[in-house]
Design a protein around this motif. Structure first.
Motif, PDB file in Angstrom:
ATOM      1  N   SER A   1      91.701  75.196 -17.123  1.00 22.93           N
ATOM      2  CA  SER A   1      92.471  75.770 -18.233  1.00 22.93           C
ATOM      3  C   SER A   1      91.621  76.331 -19.363  1.00 22.93           C
ATOM      4  O   SER A   1      92.061  77.217 -20.088  1.00 22.93           O
ATOM      5  CB  SER A   1      93.439  74.729 -18.803  1.00 22.93           C
ATOM      6  OG  SER A   1      94.599  74.655 -18.004  1.00 22.93           O
ATOM      7  N   SER A   2      90.412  75.792 -19.541  1.00 18.94           N
ATOM      8  CA  SER A   2      89.584  76.251 -20.648  1.00 18.94           C
ATOM      9  C   SER A   2      88.126  75.944 -20.354  1.00 18.94           C
ATOM     10  O   SER A   2      87.788  75.339 -19.325  1.00 18.94           O
ATOM     11  CB  SER A   2      90.004  75.573 -21.966  1.00 18.94           C
ATOM     12  OG  SER A   2      89.776  74.175 -21.900  1.00 18.94           O
TER      13      SER A   2
ATOM     14  N   LYS B   1      87.374  82.712 -13.621  1.00 24.42           N
ATOM     15  CA  LYS B   1      87.164  84.141 -13.837  1.00 24.42           C
ATOM     16  C   LYS B   1      85.944  84.645 -13.063  1.00 24.42           C
ATOM     17  O   LYS B   1      85.964  85.741 -12.486  1.00 24.42           O
ATOM     18  CB  LYS B   1      87.000  84.427 -15.328  1.00 24.42           C
ATOM     19  CG  LYS B   1      88.261  84.179 -16.143  1.00 24.42           C
ATOM     20  CD  LYS B   1      88.024  84.458 -17.618  1.00 24.42           C
ATOM     21  CE  LYS B   1      89.290  84.266 -18.440  1.00 24.42           C
ATOM     22  NZ  LYS B   1      89.046  84.514 -19.880  1.00 24.42           N
TER      23      LYS B   1
ATOM     24  N   SER C   1      96.811  76.505 -18.967  1.00 20.02           N
ATOM     25  CA  SER C   1      96.859  77.279 -20.202  1.00 20.02           C
ATOM     26  C   SER C   1      97.367  78.696 -19.937  1.00 20.02           C
ATOM     27  O   SER C   1      97.432  79.155 -18.795  1.00 20.02           O
ATOM     28  CB  SER C   1      95.460  77.358 -20.819  1.00 20.02           C
ATOM     29  OG  SER C   1      94.586  78.072 -19.954  1.00 20.02           O
TER      30      SER C   1
ATOM     31  N   GLU D   1      95.732  81.328 -20.794  1.00 17.70           N
ATOM     32  CA  GLU D   1      94.559  82.071 -20.316  1.00 17.70           C
ATOM     33  C   GLU D   1      94.360  81.882 -18.817  1.00 17.70           C
ATOM     34  O   GLU D   1      94.017  82.828 -18.101  1.00 17.70           O
ATOM     35  CB  GLU D   1      93.308  81.612 -21.068  1.00 17.70           C
ATOM     36  CG  GLU D   1      93.287  81.981 -22.532  1.00 17.70           C
ATOM     37  CD  GLU D   1      94.000  80.948 -23.405  1.00 17.70           C
ATOM     38  OE1 GLU D   1      94.645  80.029 -22.851  1.00 17.70           O
ATOM     39  OE2 GLU D   1      93.893  81.069 -24.640  1.00 17.70           O
ATOM     40  N   LEU D   2      94.604  80.672 -18.326  1.00 13.90           N
ATOM     41  CA  LEU D   2      94.478  80.419 -16.893  1.00 13.90           C
ATOM     42  C   LEU D   2      95.546  81.182 -16.119  1.00 13.90           C
ATOM     43  O   LEU D   2      95.263  81.796 -15.084  1.00 13.90           O
ATOM     44  CB  LEU D   2      94.588  78.925 -16.604  1.00 13.90           C
ATOM     45  CG  LEU D   2      94.583  78.517 -15.125  1.00 13.90           C
ATOM     46  CD1 LEU D   2      93.322  78.990 -14.425  1.00 13.90           C
ATOM     47  CD2 LEU D   2      94.726  77.004 -14.990  1.00 13.90           C
TER      48      LEU D   2
ATOM     49  N   LEU E   1      87.684  77.423 -16.900  1.00 18.35           N
ATOM     50  CA  LEU E   1      88.266  78.763 -16.987  1.00 18.35           C
ATOM     51  C   LEU E   1      87.217  79.821 -16.675  1.00 18.35           C
ATOM     52  O   LEU E   1      87.500  80.813 -15.990  1.00 18.35           O
ATOM     53  CB  LEU E   1      88.861  78.981 -18.376  1.00 18.35           C
ATOM     54  CG  LEU E   1      89.545  80.320 -18.615  1.00 18.35           C
ATOM     55  CD1 LEU E   1      90.718  80.532 -17.662  1.00 18.35           C
ATOM     56  CD2 LEU E   1      90.022  80.430 -20.074  1.00 18.35           C
TER      57      LEU E   1
ATOM     58  N   GLU F   1      96.894  83.902 -16.872  1.00 18.15           N
ATOM     59  CA  GLU F   1      96.587  85.335 -16.906  1.00 18.15           C
ATOM     60  C   GLU F   1      95.372  85.700 -16.050  1.00 18.15           C
ATOM     61  O   GLU F   1      95.129  86.877 -15.786  1.00 18.15           O
ATOM     62  CB  GLU F   1      96.352  85.774 -18.355  1.00 18.15           C
ATOM     63  CG  GLU F   1      97.609  85.709 -19.224  1.00 18.15           C
ATOM     64  CD  GLU F   1      97.325  86.001 -20.682  1.00 18.15           C
ATOM     65  OE1 GLU F   1      96.124  85.987 -21.059  1.00 18.15           O
ATOM     66  OE2 GLU F   1      98.278  86.234 -21.446  1.00 18.15           O
ATOM     67  N   ALA F   2      94.605  84.697 -15.623  1.00 18.92           N
ATOM     68  CA  ALA F   2      93.362  84.973 -14.897  1.00 18.92           C
ATOM     69  C   ALA F   2      93.602  85.449 -13.468  1.00 18.92           C
ATOM     70  O   ALA F   2      92.743  86.096 -12.873  1.00 18.92           O
ATOM     71  CB  ALA F   2      92.478  83.729 -14.885  1.00 18.92           C
TER      72      ALA F   2
END
Length: 248
Positions: free
Chosen positions: A15-16, A24, A41, A43-44, A20, A46-47
């Protein structure tokens, strides 16, 4: 060389921070990436990785997540990355609930990750465990975290011995201080690392990726049961900065 394209990679704790960045990185390198995380998260999400929600220390949840991740084909790489650090204080004031939480994720989570990785990995695959430089050099009030990461290194060695006959490699990456949402550039560890590391700075998450990529690639097929320290030279010894301060 050192391609991970089309490898099926499962990462816990994505998640971070380092997790993360791993997600990516391996997606950008052409791998098929899946993540197991307790609280994914934004951000996760959206990855672009496939996400399975599970507590890595809960055997029922983790077993189900591994089974789903390997439904169409077995895994090539498993990265046991999920980990936590909680405030400790001195032994006489320690909250044992925090100790239990750290061991639940950092030790039990990796132990179970090894158990189910061995079931769902292709022969010739690899496992990479996230340990820490704290397994070797610690702070006065880092007991449970250091103990947990020392345990990760011990499990890495025993798993390498157990799985070697199947050609499965098991290694660890031990980062030093890394700038993440949990550790800012002006945080205590980052400030200390500027004095205690040969490179005179904390790591960025990008600095850690090469070690994981190297171990995941087929060209590293004879490396197992070992650890890559990505600590900026912290464990190497006394720096000029520390010597200058001590002798001033």
């Amino acid at each position: 060389m050192f391609s991970v394209k089309n490898k099926k990679v499962l990462i816990t704790g994505g998640s971070s921070g380092i997790g993360l960045a791993l997600v990516k990185h391996f997606i950008a390198a052409g791998a098929e990436v899946m993540v197991i995380d307790l609280q994914p998260s934004v951000e996760l999400a959206e990855a672009g990785a496939e996400i399975f929600v599970a507590d890595v220390g809960n055997e029922t949840e983790l077993a189900e997540a591994f089974q789903k991740a390997a439904t169409d084909r077995k895994l090539d790489v498993v990265i046991n990355n999920a980990g936590i650090a909680l405030p400790e204080g001195r032994y006489e004031d320690a909250d044992l609930a925090n100790l239990d939480k750290v061991l639940h994720v950092n030790v039990r989570g990796v132990y179970l990750g090894l158990k189910y990785a061995s079931r769902y990995l292709n022969d010739g695959g690899c496992i990479i465990n996230t340990a820490s430089a704290a397994a070797h050099i610690t702070f006065p009030e880092y007991s449970s975290y250091s103990v947990s990461k020392g345990g990760v290194l011990a499990m890495t060695r025993t798993a390498a011995l157990q799985l070697g006959r199947r050609g499965i490699r098991v290694n660890a990456v031990s980062p030093g201080t890394v700038l993440t949402p949990m550790e800012s550039i002006d945080g205590p560890e980052a400030r200390i690392s500027a004095q205690a590391t040969a490179l005179e700075r904390p790591a960025r998450v990008e600095d850690i990726m090469g070690a994981y990529h190297f171990l995941a690639a087929d060209e590293s097929s004879y490396i197992t049961g070992t650890e890559i320290r990505v600590d900026g030279g912290w464990i190497a010894g006394m720096t000029y900065n520390l010597m200058d301060k001590a002798l001033a």
